[in-house]
Enzyme design. Structure first.
Site, PDB file in Angstrom:
ATOM      1  N   ASP A  82     -13.814 -30.350  38.921  1.00  0.00           N
ATOM      2  CA  ASP A  82     -12.721 -30.872  39.726  1.00  0.00           C
ATOM      3  C   ASP A  82     -12.183 -29.732  40.574  1.00  0.00           C
ATOM      4  O   ASP A  82     -12.116 -28.594  40.138  1.00  0.00           O
ATOM      5  CB  ASP A  82     -11.625 -31.494  38.862  1.00  0.00           C
ATOM      6  CG  ASP A  82     -11.025 -30.522  37.857  1.00  0.00           C
ATOM      7  OD1 ASP A  82     -10.061 -29.812  38.209  1.00  0.00           O
ATOM      8  OD2 ASP A  82     -11.520 -30.477  36.715  1.00  0.00           O
ATOM      9  N   ASP A 171      -3.561 -38.099  37.462  1.00  0.00           N
ATOM     10  CA  ASP A 171      -3.370 -36.829  36.764  1.00  0.00           C
ATOM     11  C   ASP A 171      -1.911 -36.765  36.338  1.00  0.00           C
ATOM     12  O   ASP A 171      -1.018 -36.525  37.142  1.00  0.00           O
ATOM     13  CB  ASP A 171      -3.721 -35.682  37.717  1.00  0.00           C
ATOM     14  CG  ASP A 171      -3.481 -34.301  37.110  1.00  0.00           C
ATOM     15  OD1 ASP A 171      -3.010 -34.217  35.960  1.00  0.00           O
ATOM     16  OD2 ASP A 171      -3.756 -33.310  37.802  1.00  0.00           O
ATOM     17  N   GLU A 173       0.562 -34.951  33.680  1.00  0.00           N
ATOM     18  CA  GLU A 173       0.647 -33.804  32.770  1.00  0.00           C
ATOM     19  C   GLU A 173       1.969 -33.087  32.984  1.00  0.00           C
ATOM     20  O   GLU A 173       2.879 -33.616  33.612  1.00  0.00           O
ATOM     21  CB  GLU A 173      -0.528 -32.854  33.026  1.00  0.00           C
ATOM     22  CG  GLU A 173      -0.606 -32.370  34.480  1.00  0.00           C
ATOM     23  CD  GLU A 173      -1.717 -31.356  34.705  1.00  0.00           C
ATOM     24  OE1 GLU A 173      -1.596 -30.242  34.159  1.00  0.00           O
ATOM     25  OE2 GLU A 173      -2.683 -31.676  35.432  1.00  0.00           O
TER      26      GLU A 173
END
Length: 283
Positions: A82, A171, A173
């Site tokens: 990534d 994503d 987090e």
């Protein structure tokens, strides 16, 4: 006149003596335990990254550490990377020759950032033969999940059934800009994530992949088990084993195992052979 000169000299000597005493006192203060200097006191700007600069795994490094490479023999794992704007223009041929077969590129963050290298990275990986996809760095404290899902789809996060495009990734987090759970309660965070993935599916027909770390998921969602049957899991754990997965998922689809792999980007294992990567792309 001589008496006047003598008086001036005495005054100068007194001033110099006082200055010397002051400098000595300052020097003593700087040597005391806990005394701070400008170099020891970074500004608030230095402590927090610039908005838009967040990358997949940034919070994992800060909270869980870098860890090590996987140990033992991994059966039927397909290597992937990534990347974000931090990697700039990527040499995709080098990565292909090293065995990388799939890639995700950061497309967006919040509703205020798009990756200036997105086209080179997203199309470049595709052009060398990789199966590619896009990810969105979530900021649940700035706008709603639905708003960010729409922004993501509108700026590169869509999906097409061409056999080489993976579904988009949420994503979610640690917050690099402030409170780790973005100021939300556990129930509020679950609601925000649900809002995002429902909107993404309505726009694309695909369930978004959820990228997270077990420790963050446990803290910020209360280890909610409500997404495991619909959304593939991309788990971040920089260690020799994948460890405990978040609640609701019996297995991982992808595992980000290091932030310091060869060449560029974070490195990942897809939990299956290349035909399984293709199956996820095809839906």
């Amino acid at each position: 006149m001589p008496v006047h000169r003598s008086g001036s000299g005495t005054t100068r000597r007194s001033r110099l003596a006082a200055l010397g005493t002051l400098l000595a006192a300052l020097s003593l203060l700087l040597t005391l335990p806990g005394a701070a200097t400008a170099a020891d006191s970074p500004t608030a700007a230095a402590k927090k990254p610039a908005r838009g600069s967040a990358t997949m795994g940034m919070g994992v490094i800060a909270h869980d550490g870098r860890g090590g490479l996987p140990g033992g023999t991994l059966v039927a794992q397909t290597e992937g990377v990534d990347v974000s704007s931090h990697q700039g223009n990527v040499n995709w041929a080098t990565l292909w020759n090293s065995g990388v077969r799939w890639a995700y590129t950061k497309a967006t963050e919040g509703t205020y950032y798009t990756n200036p290298y997105f086209a080179q990275q997203y199309n470049g990986s595709y052009n060398v033969g990789m199966i590619r996809g896009a990810y969105h760095f979530a900021t649940p404290d700035t706008t709603s999940g639905a708003t960010q899902a729409n922004y993501f789809v509108d700026h590169g996060g869509g999906w097409s059934k061409d056999g080489k495009t993976l579904p988009g990734v949420l994503d979610i987090e640690w917050n690099p800009y402030g409170a780790q759970c973005y100021g939300k309660t556990q129930a509020g965070m679950v609601s925000w994530i649900r809002d995002f993935v429902n909107t993404y599916k309505a726009r694309t027909g695909r369930d978004a992949v959820i990228y997270t770390a077990t420790s963050w998921w446990t803290t910020c969602t209360g280890n909610n088990a409500g997404f495991g049957t619909t959304n593939p899991l991309w788990v971040a754990r920089y260690d020799t084993t994948v460890g405990t997965l978040p609640a609701g998922w019996g297995y991982y689809t992808m595992w980000q195992y290091t932030s310091s792999g060869p060449y560029v980007g974070d490195h990942n294992h897809f939990n299956g052979a290349l035909d399984r990567v293709q199956a996820l792309a095809n839906g």
